[in-house]
Design a protein around this motif. Structure first.
Motif, PDB file in Angstrom:
ATOM      1  N   ALA A 557       1.272  -1.921  -0.057  1.00  0.00           N
ATOM      2  CA  ALA A 557       0.065  -0.224   0.379  1.00  0.00           C
ATOM      3  C   ALA A 557       0.461   1.312   0.014  1.00  0.00           C
ATOM      4  N   GLU A 558       1.474   1.847  -1.163  1.00  0.00           N
ATOM      5  CA  GLU A 558       2.415   2.705  -1.197  1.00  0.00           C
ATOM      6  C   GLU A 558       3.865   2.229  -0.538  1.00  0.00           C
ATOM      7  N   THR A 559       4.068   3.109   0.738  1.00  0.00           N
ATOM      8  CA  THR A 559       5.120   2.755   0.930  1.00  0.00           C
ATOM      9  C   THR A 559       5.246   1.547   2.849  1.00  0.00           C
ATOM     10  N   LEU A 560       3.811   0.620   2.207  1.00  0.00           N
ATOM     11  CA  LEU A 560       3.690   0.340   3.847  1.00  0.00           C
ATOM     12  C   LEU A 560       2.954  -1.353   3.116  1.00  0.00           C
ATOM     13  N   ILE A 561       3.145  -2.454   3.612  1.00  0.00           N
ATOM     14  CA  ILE A 561       3.691  -3.790   3.711  1.00  0.00           C
ATOM     15  C   ILE A 561       2.233  -4.100   4.553  1.00  0.00           C
ATOM     16  N   THR A 562       1.601  -4.304   3.839  1.00  0.00           N
ATOM     17  CA  THR A 562       0.264  -5.783   4.104  1.00  0.00           C
ATOM     18  C   THR A 562      -0.175  -6.929   3.741  1.00  0.00           C
ATOM     19  N   LEU A 563       0.212  -7.789   5.174  1.00  0.00           N
ATOM     20  CA  LEU A 563      -0.390  -8.475   4.630  1.00  0.00           C
ATOM     21  C   LEU A 563      -1.486  -9.628   5.057  1.00  0.00           C
ATOM     22  N   TRP A 564      -2.183 -10.464   4.301  1.00  0.00           N
ATOM     23  CA  TRP A 564      -3.521 -10.794   3.827  1.00  0.00           C
ATOM     24  C   TRP A 564      -3.785 -11.977   4.076  1.00  0.00           C
ATOM     25  N   ASN A 565      -4.803 -12.546   4.447  1.00  0.00           N
ATOM     26  CA  ASN A 565      -5.356 -14.768   4.630  1.00  0.00           C
ATOM     27  C   ASN A 565      -6.400 -13.848   3.168  1.00  0.00           C
ATOM     28  N   PRO A 566      -5.296 -14.556   2.122  1.00  0.00           N
ATOM     29  CA  PRO A 566      -5.722 -15.003   0.698  1.00  0.00           C
ATOM     30  C   PRO A 566      -7.585 -15.752   0.524  1.00  0.00           C
ATOM     31  N   TYR A 567      -7.728 -16.371   1.707  1.00  0.00           N
ATOM     32  CA  TYR A 567      -9.061 -17.478   1.256  1.00  0.00           C
ATOM     33  C   TYR A 567     -10.298 -16.450   2.465  1.00  0.00           C
ATOM     34  N   THR A 568      -9.875 -16.024   3.011  1.00  0.00           N
ATOM     35  CA  THR A 568     -10.724 -15.396   4.054  1.00  0.00           C
ATOM     36  C   THR A 568     -10.967 -13.159   3.923  1.00  0.00           C
ATOM     37  N   ASN A 569      -9.609 -12.939   3.284  1.00  0.00           N
ATOM     38  CA  ASN A 569      -9.744 -12.027   3.113  1.00  0.00           C
ATOM     39  C   ASN A 569      -9.519 -11.137   4.091  1.00  0.00           C
ATOM     40  N   VAL A 570      -8.100 -11.679   5.582  1.00  0.00           N
ATOM     41  CA  VAL A 570      -8.449 -10.450   6.608  1.00  0.00           C
ATOM     42  C   VAL A 570      -7.223 -10.148   6.887  1.00  0.00           C
ATOM     43  N   LEU A 571      -7.261  -8.777   7.188  1.00  0.00           N
ATOM     44  CA  LEU A 571      -5.777  -8.249   7.185  1.00  0.00           C
ATOM     45  C   LEU A 571      -4.995  -8.604   8.181  1.00  0.00           C
ATOM     46  N   LEU A 572      -3.830  -9.894   7.833  1.00  0.00           N
ATOM     47  CA  LEU A 572      -3.296  -9.518   9.017  1.00  0.00           C
ATOM     48  C   LEU A 572      -2.202  -9.411  10.395  1.00  0.00           C
ATOM     49  N   ALA A 573      -1.282  -8.189   9.209  1.00  0.00           N
ATOM     50  CA  ALA A 573      -0.388  -7.821   9.729  1.00  0.00           C
ATOM     51  C   ALA A 573      -0.494  -6.537   8.795  1.00  0.00           C
ATOM     52  N   VAL A 574       0.688  -5.035   9.728  1.00  0.00           N
ATOM     53  CA  VAL A 574       0.893  -4.038   8.342  1.00  0.00           C
ATOM     54  C   VAL A 574       2.295  -4.408   9.110  1.00  0.00           C
ATOM     55  N   LEU A 575       3.272  -3.776   7.607  1.00  0.00           N
ATOM     56  CA  LEU A 575       4.325  -3.872   8.195  1.00  0.00           C
ATOM     57  C   LEU A 575       4.837  -2.435   7.295  1.00  0.00           C
ATOM     58  N   GLY A 576       6.034  -1.632   8.300  1.00  0.00           N
ATOM     59  CA  GLY A 576       6.579  -0.155   7.319  1.00  0.00           C
ATOM     60  C   GLY A 576       6.948   0.025   7.737  1.00  0.00           C
ATOM     61  N   GLU A 577       7.380   1.309   7.766  1.00  0.00           N
ATOM     62  CA  GLU A 577       6.631   2.104   6.133  1.00  0.00           C
ATOM     63  C   GLU A 577       8.586   2.678   5.702  1.00  0.00           C
ATOM     64  N   THR A 578       8.401   2.070   3.957  1.00  0.00           N
ATOM     65  CA  THR A 578      10.175   3.039   3.273  1.00  0.00           C
ATOM     66  C   THR A 578       9.923   4.147   3.118  1.00  0.00           C
ATOM     67  N   LEU A 579      10.877   4.213   2.409  1.00  0.00           N
ATOM     68  CA  LEU A 579      10.746   6.374   2.992  1.00  0.00           C
ATOM     69  C   LEU A 579      10.361   6.241   0.987  1.00  0.00           C
ATOM     70  N   THR A 580      10.468   5.781   0.344  1.00  0.00           N
ATOM     71  CA  THR A 580       9.325   5.562  -0.682  1.00  0.00           C
ATOM     72  C   THR A 580       8.587   4.514  -1.280  1.00  0.00           C
TER      73      THR A 580
END
Length: 812
Positions: A557-580
């Motif tokens: 998500a732009e400068t963030l990394i979102t982790l999802w369960n692709p089967y249930t479409n549940v947001l698991l975690a958010v990593l970040g963030e980068t400079l660009t």
């Protein structure tokens, strides 16, 4: 190390005397193809720089057609003599000057009969004098020189001409004249008697108002033709009748009065007349007379071969070749010719009907998109199991190319529209992705709007049912993310799930209706439907990737990394963030690490730990491409070098490939490369059936790393070998290929939350029920999810038709 992807059209090819072989200049080698099958037979290897000319020694009599000898010239400053039937190098002439073009007007290397003294063989070369002096400015170092091939040396200090840039030499079929084009001038030299090494070489100059691009000589008459940048063809007749006179006579046994009217001839040029033909709308690249001199062949950027009748000017055409024409070459067989095209293909033509018999296809060049669309990705995807690469081409196709065999396999027409060279770009293939086993492909295309009207984004899924990559269209989705462009497409390792992300702020997970196709027929009949839609704070979704087991979906998500369960479409975690903003995501094998590459004013290559949900390490690198090994915890990154370091540290190389063990920020190996801009990387698994062919130093690598540069030239090598030839490499010793996994040997979703509950993706199978159109379609035409809506063009017509009443009875 295996090299491939070389250009087949850097110079004109040459036919063997029996027309059964075609000799093609391919980078530092000459590849020899069979004209019957179109496959490569052998190659001539020995030059250390680009081969610029190949000339087959003609047979002195019909019985000598089986002889296979040729001369080659190269930018390495050498001229080499080969027996290409073996193949074997017979002789090397080193003139110590880069050679851009070479002609040999008279082949006299066959011993003379009746005990006559054997004459020397001479060549004329367009070369560059690399020695800088005060008397010789840098702009005039390109010279036309005479070379004695029999004595392996240049003829003294004889310089026939000097130009500011290298020019291609053209020789007449009779061997009596040769010439070059130089801006708006055409220089023609008469070949002197070969018996005298220092005989004077006379020259005439013909003038034109536009820049001349190509010339051709008539086989029997004093006629020379030239093409220019505007598409015009000029034909001078009776050139050199005054200058090339012998005593009081000329070759055609008639005197020319200087005061005689010379229609079309400019100034005081030495020619009887000059006529102009004009059909081509742009620059003329190809000119060639037929063997009998009755016809003139011409071609240019529009991709049409024109056949002119020399006496009448009437013409016929071979249209829709599909690419700008570069060279037209006749063979001694009057029924066989070749035409080379800018898309790296050589077509063998049946004459005089001009039907295409065979096509020798090289790897296609990268697409020349407008500057504003060059950031949409390189359009390259690797099939790791089959050793193939999929490339987008300018004619709206995806080309599948075998990296191990160095030949084209097939092409898939992505857009159903005719492509004409020179047309404005109207459709751009923005992304291409392949499933892990290569059986599924997805492409994203964008139809450009014209004056703000008519833009359309499409997502297509393709299925393959054969080893030849004959893909068929399975599903097409119009406007999958409304009017937003697609930033990335990726397949789950199982191949039955895919994800597409968009700059509009959402991503969609797609599943195949036949999750486990049992055969090729079921795979081709499969369809894809939207399974889930996700977004994060309305940020643009710029990249996506699945974990090795498919249990985690990472979306940038732009400068963030979102982790999802692709089967249930549940947001698991958010990593970040980068400079660009992040442009590339890749899970590293079966480890619990994720690699992200971001571009912009502050580029960054970063490695993230999924088990710790934190940044492991990062570098400030301008990353062009990232590739991860399937089963190992290694990944490779292609980084662009700062322009200031290219000339000093890396010898004009503009990129570096780093090989990392994901747990160690210090690279395991480093290779410097050229043409890194627009390049790509991919790990390939070695096919057991090809083990013998790709054996390196007696050892068979299990995995090979493919590097493809911006010109689509590539090299395959074992990244874990200590000895990699022909590349600059520094390597840390004593590092083993460690299999790093997550906690307790877990990876993916399990490394974060433990074992994943089984999720049944199979849908309830219902019997087919016939459906009929509703009597009130306007009530339901806009209902349903957005990804199921038809495109605007179809939607409007359907809506307007629904407003009109249909007559149910005939009017009396």
């Amino acid at each position: 190390m295996i090299r491939g992807g070389r250009s087949f059209v850097s110079s004109a090819p040459a036919f063997s005397n029996d027309a059964r072989k075609l000799l093609v200049c391919t980078a530092n080698t000459v590849s020899i193809f069979s004209t019957a099958t179109g496959l490569q037979i052998t190659s001539l290897e020995g030059h250390t720089a680009l081969v610029t000319s190949v000339i087959v020694v003609p047979a002195s009599n019909p019985a000598a057609k089986v002889l296979c000898y040729c001369w080659t010239a190269s930018l390495d400053g050498t001229i080499r003599y080969w027996d290409f039937s073996v193949p074997e190098l017979m002789k090397t002439v080193d003139i110590r000057m880069p050679i851009f073009s070479m002609v040999i007007p008279s082949f006299l290397d066959v011993p003379a009969e009746n005990n006559e003294k054997r004459r020397d063989l001479f060549a004329y070369v367009s070369a560059e004098d690399t020695k800088e002096t005060k008397e010789k400015p840098k702009g005039l170092r390109r010279q036309i020189r005479k070379c004695n091939l029999s004595k392996s040396r240049l003829v003294g200090r004889l310089i026939l001409g000097e130009t500011k840039k290298p020019e291609v030499l053209t020789v007449s079929p009779s061997g009596k004249f040769f010439g070059i084009q130089n801006k708006c001038k055409l220089h023609v030299w008469k070949v002197p008697d070969p018996g005298s090494e220092h005989a004077a070489v006379t020259k005439i100059t013909l003038h034109h108002t536009k820049k001349i691009t190509v010339i051709a000589f008539h086989p029997t008459q004093r006629i020379v033709a030239a093409g220019d940048v505007t598409g015009r063809i000029l034909i001078w007749r009776g050139f050199g009748n005054r200058t090339f006179a012998i005593g009081n006579r000329v070759v055609n046994e008639r005197l020319i009065d200087v005061q005689e009217d010379k229609p079309g001839v400019r100034d005081n040029d030495d020619a009887d007349s000059c006529s102009t033909w004009h059909w081509h709308p742009t620059v003329v690249n190809v000119l060639s007379f037929s063997s009998d001199g009755a016809y003139l062949y011409s071609g240019g950027k529009e991709g049409v071969l024109v056949v002119w009748q020399l006496d009448t000017g009437k013409k016929k055409f071979l249209p829709r070749i599909g690419s700008p024409l570069l060279y037209f070459v006749d063979s001694l067989d009057p029924t066989l010719s070749s035409i080379s095209c800018a898309d790296n293909q050589i077509h063998l033509l049946k004459m005089p009907s001009m039907g295409i018999l065979k096509t020798i296809s090289g790897i296609k060049a990268r697409c020349s998109y407008p500057e504003m669309y060059k950031g949409l990705g390189n359009g390259i995807a690797f099939d790791q199991t089959a050793g193939l690469v999929a490339l987008r081409t300018e004619n709206y196709c995806i080309q599948f190319y075998s990296l191990f065999d160095d030949r084209g396999i097939s092409e898939v027409q992505v857009c159903e529209r005719n492509h004409q060279p020179g047309d404005d770009v109207t459709v751009i293939v923005t992304a291409v992705a392949l499933s892990l086993d290569g059986s599924m492909m997805s492409t994203a295309e964008m139809k450009l709007a014209e004056e703000g009207i008519g833009g359309l984004v499409s997502l297509k899924f393709w299925a393959s049912g054969s080893q030849n990559k004959e893909f068929s269209l399975s599903t097409i989705v119009y406007e999958p993310h409304r009017d937003a462009g697609i930033s990335a497409v990726a397949f789950q390792p199982s191949g039955d799930m895919a994800v597409s992300s968009s700059y509009g702020g959402d991503f969609k997970v797609w599943i195949c209706s036949n999750e486990s196709p049992q055969n090729d027929q079921m795979r081709q009949n499969s369809s894809w439907i939207c399974h889930a839609i996700g977004s994060y704070k309305k940020k643009p979704m710029t990249a996506a990737a699945f974990s090795a087991d498919g249990s985690v979906l990472a979306v940038a998500a732009e400068t963030l990394i979102t982790l999802w369960n692709p089967y249930t479409n549940v947001l698991l975690a958010v990593l970040g963030e980068t400079l660009t903003p992040i442009v590339t995501l890749s899970f590293v094998g079966r480890s619990d690490n994720l690699v992200a590459a971001s571009r912009g004013s502050k580029p960054q290559l970063s490695v993230w730990s999924m088990s710790k949900l934190s940044l492991s390490w990062s570098y400030k690198l301008r990353t062009e491409a990232v590739a991860s090994a399937v089963d190992l915890s290694y990944f490779a990154a292609l980084a662009l070098l700062p322009e200031s370091s290219n000339e000093t540290t890396f010898e004009e190389r503009d990129g570096v490939i780093f090989l990392y063990n994901v747990t160690d920020p210090v690279p395991t190996a480093i290779w410097s490369v050229r043409k890194a801009k627009g390049g790509a990387l991919g790990f390939l698994q070695v096919n057991p059936s090809s083990v013998e062919e790709i054996s390196i130093d007696g050892k068979t690598p299990q995995v090979m790393l493919a590097y493809m540069n911006g010109d689509h030239e590539y090299v395959l090598f074992d990244p874990y070998s200590k000895d990699v030839h022909e590349v600059s490499m520094s390597r840390r010793e004593g590092l083993a290929a460690l299999e790093q996994k997550g906690q307790a040997g877990q990876f993916g979703y399990a490394s974060i939350y433990g074992e994943l509950l089984e999720f049944d993706t199979k849908r309830t199978q219902t019997s087919w029920v016939p459906s009929f159109p509703s009597a009130r379609p306007w009530e339901s035409i806009f209902t349903g999810p957005s990804h199921n809506l038809p495109p605007l063009t179809k939607l409007c017509s359907g809506f307007l038709e629904s407003l009109l009443e249909k007559r149910t009875a005939a009017v009396e």
